[in-house]
Write a protein that holds these residues in place. Structure first.
Motif, PDB file in Angstrom:
ATOM      1  N   CYS A 175      -4.714  -3.943  -7.459  1.00  0.00           N
ATOM      2  CA  CYS A 175      -3.964  -2.684  -7.425  1.00  0.00           C
ATOM      3  C   CYS A 175      -4.825  -1.590  -8.050  1.00  0.00           C
ATOM      4  O   CYS A 175      -5.645  -1.864  -8.922  1.00  0.00           O
ATOM      5  CB  CYS A 175      -2.673  -2.820  -8.224  1.00  0.00           C
ATOM      6  N   TYR A 205       1.077   6.112   3.717  1.00  0.00           N
ATOM      7  CA  TYR A 205       1.382   5.117   2.699  1.00  0.00           C
ATOM      8  C   TYR A 205       2.887   4.905   2.623  1.00  0.00           C
ATOM      9  O   TYR A 205       3.639   5.860   2.385  1.00  0.00           O
ATOM     10  CB  TYR A 205       0.836   5.604   1.351  1.00  0.00           C
ATOM     11  N   ASP A 206       3.328   3.682   2.825  1.00  0.00           N
ATOM     12  CA  ASP A 206       4.749   3.307   2.755  1.00  0.00           C
ATOM     13  C   ASP A 206       5.660   4.226   3.562  1.00  0.00           C
ATOM     14  O   ASP A 206       6.805   4.469   3.178  1.00  0.00           O
ATOM     15  CB  ASP A 206       5.223   3.247   1.300  1.00  0.00           C
ATOM     16  N   ALA A 245       2.022  -2.865  -0.128  1.00  0.00           N
ATOM     17  CA  ALA A 245       2.349  -1.553   0.435  1.00  0.00           C
ATOM     18  C   ALA A 245       1.994  -1.505   1.918  1.00  0.00           C
ATOM     19  O   ALA A 245       1.035  -2.139   2.367  1.00  0.00           O
ATOM     20  CB  ALA A 245       1.596  -0.461  -0.304  1.00  0.00           C
ATOM     21  N   ASN A 246       2.782  -0.751   2.673  1.00  0.00           N
ATOM     22  CA  ASN A 246       2.464  -0.501   4.076  1.00  0.00           C
ATOM     23  C   ASN A 246       1.473   0.653   4.132  1.00  0.00           C
ATOM     24  O   ASN A 246       1.764   1.741   3.648  1.00  0.00           O
ATOM     25  CB  ASN A 246       3.729  -0.139   4.861  1.00  0.00           C
TER      26      ASN A 246
END
Length: 104
Positions: free
Chosen positions: A35, A6-7, A58-59
């Motif tokens: 979200c 995550y991110d 988010a990545n």
């Protein structure tokens, strides 16, 4: 064993089967631009839990050690995970329940 990153800051090892089911729920919510909180138990050595705020910008990288296409999906589990993702507590990785035919 797969991984969820995550991110580029948080990485967690997750069993491929668990990850395949989580992927269906997470991608579904993010496609709808929803979200939500995602919480999991840390490895026993670390203890405790970790939570991340999932959002469409988010990545997110999901990596499988095996082909996720070979995994049979337990629809009852996907529904259970989706219900938790829509709750105030957020998505919690719970143990897999028996499928409609009694298998796992």
């Amino acid at each position: 064993m797969g991984t969820l990153t995550y991110d580029s800051t948080t990485t967690v090892d997750i069993d491929d089967r668990d990850l395949a089911h989580l992927q269906l729920v997470i991608v579904g919510k993010l496609r709808r631009k929803e979200c939500f909180l995602f919480t999991w138990e840390n490895a026993p050595a670390a203890g405790g839990t970790t939570s991340i705020w999932m959002h469409p910008a988010a990545n997110l990288t999901l990596s499988f050690s095996e082909s996720s296409r070979q995994l049979r999906i337990n629809r009852a589990w996907v529904e259970e995970l989706a219900v938790s993702a829509n709750s105030a507590r957020g998505l919690l990785l719970t143990p897999e329940p028996a499928d409609d035919d009694g298998s796992r």
